[in-house]
Design an enzyme around this catalytic site. Structure first.
Site, PDB file in Angstrom:
ATOM      1  N   GLU A  63      -8.694  -5.787  -1.074  1.00 26.00           N
ATOM      2  CA  GLU A  63      -8.575  -7.182  -1.545  1.00 26.00           C
ATOM      3  C   GLU A  63      -9.859  -7.698  -2.176  1.00 26.00           C
ATOM      4  O   GLU A  63      -9.828  -8.410  -3.183  1.00 26.00           O
ATOM      5  CB  GLU A  63      -8.181  -8.108  -0.386  1.00 26.00           C
ATOM      6  CG  GLU A  63      -6.754  -7.970   0.082  1.00 26.00           C
ATOM      7  CD  GLU A  63      -6.559  -6.821   1.062  1.00 26.00           C
ATOM      8  OE1 GLU A  63      -7.552  -6.124   1.393  1.00 26.00           O
ATOM      9  OE2 GLU A  63      -5.413  -6.614   1.503  1.00 26.00           O
ATOM     10  N   HIS A 132      -0.269 -12.889  10.313  1.00 23.94           N
ATOM     11  CA  HIS A 132       0.762 -12.782   9.270  1.00 23.94           C
ATOM     12  C   HIS A 132       1.447 -14.133   9.076  1.00 23.94           C
ATOM     13  O   HIS A 132       2.632 -14.184   8.798  1.00 23.94           O
ATOM     14  CB  HIS A 132       1.813 -11.743   9.680  1.00 23.94           C
ATOM     15  CG  HIS A 132       1.508 -10.347   9.217  1.00 23.94           C
ATOM     16  ND1 HIS A 132       0.239  -9.871   9.065  1.00 23.94           N
ATOM     17  CD2 HIS A 132       2.326  -9.323   8.860  1.00 23.94           C
ATOM     18  CE1 HIS A 132       0.289  -8.605   8.657  1.00 23.94           C
ATOM     19  NE2 HIS A 132       1.541  -8.252   8.513  1.00 23.94           N
TER      20      HIS A 132
END
Lengths: 326, 311
Positions: A63, A132
């Site tokens: 990322e 999440h």
């Protein structure tokens, strides 16, 4: 015909990407899972087949580097959209987003803009637990140099994605999987929803309810229930979290004298605190009662469905809050 | 190299006098790296620097006046006094910026190389970083992706043996930095970073590989900074910073890149001692002019504090 064509929220994003990539060869999509519906739903469908691997770049799990690459590409004149299929993983990319992209134009005296879209997808619920489930819009909104948008409707999802891609500054575009199936008429042509402009989705006179993203839909649900009891709330969809459409909020509070701020983020130092502070500073005299905030508690997202039910706020909380101040 | 050296050393006095306040990471001693690599590039190629980038900026063709004015935080500076010494930019000549977050600009250069690949315009991107940056994970992410996509990027590691105050032996088990690129299948070499011709050769070769679609390339340049991590302090042992033995600094002074290149020019009869003296006088004038320009220049106006937050 076209004006009545219905599209889901996720396909509205997809259409925006198709149209912008067709219109401007400098637009490209990069990120983990751009060719996998498992990651990005149907938002990227057909892009790879149409634009090829040069401009639809599925990446390794990196990322920080991938987001930085998008920023670097923007500095060389491209218009990248870098997608993070879960907002949570954007923490790895805070350096390129905040230290580099947000500051680049300023710290270089206006010599080089960074027109990049950081697209983060909120993907919560389903017992996915703390890593999440997060939304970081409040953190991003605090950073000078970033604009932050959070569409709540299919129409805005398309219009804000187009506006974000055309914007000369870095924009954080945050959407929510819970909205992906929502459908409404979406124009087929290219159009922009102006960044920095909110929207009154339900006019009302009794209480101003300010919300963003998924919580707008919960606010609309609350409105439908309340109207049956003769209570008319004014639902303001912020659409842009930064810069806030301050005048729209203030004008509404001047009219209603009551404010409920609904945010899908945490309580402390977040969007709800900002809206509340704005009204305290500039419309204090109009308030008939103290501001009420409905937010996530200052608690990580839990796994167990029982705890999730206690964690996430819904129209029921909004109805209770509204009734508590009238 | 001489322009960089004299320009760097001219900052010492204004820093000590309190005239220059922003943190300056001087490049004295490392000039051959920036000059050798940038000489192999054109204005269309991209460079991203780091906290110690005066040399990169000048070698890439940035204006000395604008750089000195930036270090003095003046409105006429290359970043209009908003960036200072650590944020140098000259987009017209491909110097796209520098930043002090260690390894923070490596991925930006990766993106510039990606642009080049998407547009197929043949440009090469260079990222300059120090040995300290090899401790940052993003470097490895960038090497992996660059290798995967064969991107036209040159990773230039300026190994000056110190990451701020930390000697390299306290930072890494394996001291051969050039080896870190090999697991990614990246061509990599270690060179004498104080030999400008060796750096230039390595740069030419790397540029050629990148332009022909066979990037990336990794070059480790062994070099040394005469001054300490930041400011004019030389960090010598016994002083309050107490880091480096005097003998070590003296040893590297023997390998001074400018002295060596002057020797070469003289041996090859390319320049006489007189020519070298004249060149030095000319550069001294340029540096003095740049300082005059900076001192004469207006400071940024407080009313314009928020001017460049958004484009």
């Amino acid at each position: 015909m076209s004006s009545h064509r219905k599209l889901s929220y996720s396909l509205a994003i997809n259409e925006a990407l198709h149209q912008m990539m067709a219109e401007d060869p400098s637009v490209f999509l990069i990120g983990q899972g751009v060719k996998s519906p498992w990651y990005v739903g149907d938002t990227a469908q057909g892009l790879l087949e149409r634009f090829g691997t040069d401009r639809v770049i599925d990446t390794p799990v990196s990322e920080n580097a991938m987001t930085g690459a998008a920023v670097g590409a923007a500095l060389t004149g491209m218009r990248p959209v870098v997608v993070h299929p879960r907002v949570d993983f954007m923490f790895y990319a805070f350096d390129p987003i905040i230290n580099e992209a947000a500051n680049w134009y300023y710290m270089n005296g206006g010599k080089l803009p960074a027109p990049v879209v950081f697209w983060g997808i909120i993907n919560r619920g389903g017992e996915q637990a703390a890593q999440h489930s997060q939304s970081l819009h409040g953190m991003f909104a605090q950073v000078p140099g970033l604009k932050v948008v959070m569409p709540a409707t299919p129409y805005d999802a398309k219009g804000l994605m187009i506006a974000a891609i055309r914007e000369p500054n870095p924009v954080v575009f945050i959407d929510d999987r819970w909205l992906y199936k929502l459908e409404e008429p979406v124009p087929e042509e290219i159009y922009e929803v102006e960044i920095g402009k909110g929207n009154v989705l339900r006019p009302g006179t009794d209480v101003t309810v300010v919300a963003s993203s998924f919580m707008v839909q919960e606010s609309l649900k609350a409105s439908e229930m309340l109207v049956k009891e003769g209570i008319n709330i004014e639902v303001i969809d912020l659409r842009t979290v930064k810069p806030l459409d301050e005048n729209l909020i203030l004008a509404s509070v001047q009219k209603t004298g009551r404010l409920v701020v609904v945010d899908g983020g945490w309580r402390t130092c977040g969007l709800s605190a900002e809206v509340s502070a704005l009204v305290s500073e500039r419309a204090f005299g109009a308030l008939k009662v103290p501001v009420v905030r409905i937010t996530l508690p200052d608690c990580p997202a839990p796994a167990s469905a029982t705890l999730e039910k206690a964690y996430y706020r819904t129209s029921v909380d909004i109805i209770r809050a509204v009734k508590g101040i009238i | 190299m001489l322009r960089i050296r004299l320009c760097e050393e001219a900052f010492v006095e204004p820093i000590l006098a309190g005239e220059v306040h922003c943190p300056c990471h001087l490049y004295s001693g490392e000039e051959a790296v920036a000059v050798g690599v940038c000489a192999a590039l054109t204005d269309r190629d991209y460079v991203f620097g780091n906290h110690r980038s005066h040399g990169h900026y000048l070698a890439k063709g940035g204006s000395m006046q604008e750089m000195v004015a930036e270090v003095f935080c003046r409105e006429t500076g290359c970043s209009r006094g908003r960036g200072g010494s650590m944020h140098l930019i000259a987009p017209d000549v491909g110097m796209l910026g520098s930043a002090p977050i260690v390894a923070g600009t490596i991925s930006l250069a990766l993106g510039a190389a990606l642009s080049s690949t998407i547009r197929r315009d043949g440009r090469v991107a260079v990222t300059f970083f120090g040995d300290g940056a090899t401790g940052e994970g993003v470097l490895y992410e960038c090497m992996s992706f660059a290798a995967l996509k064969k991107l036209p990027i040159i990773f230039v590691c300026e190994n000056n043996y110190y990451a701020t105050h930390m000697p390299i032996r306290e930072c890494r088990v394996e001291r051969e930095i050039h080896e870190i690129a090999r697991p990614f299948g990246i061509e990599s070499r270690q060179i004498d970073g104080n030999d400008v011709l060796a750096v230039y050769d390595a740069g030419l070769h790397a540029v050629e590989k990148c332009r022909s679609g066979n990037g990336p390339v990794f070059i480790e340049c062994l070099t040394y900074r005469y001054r300490g991590h930041v400011g004019p302090d030389d960090n010598v042992q016994g002083s309050h910073t107490d880091i480096r033995p005097r003998e070590e600094i003296d040893l590297w002074r023997e390998k001074d890149p400018i002295k060596r290149f002057e020797g070469y020019l003289s041996d090859q009869r390319i320049m006489t001692q007189e020519d070298l003296k004249m060149a030095r006088a000319e550069v001294t004038r340029e540096v003095t002019d740049a300082h005059d320009f900076a001192r004469r220049s207006p400071l940024p106006r407080a009313e314009e504090l928020e001017k460049y937050v958004f484009a």
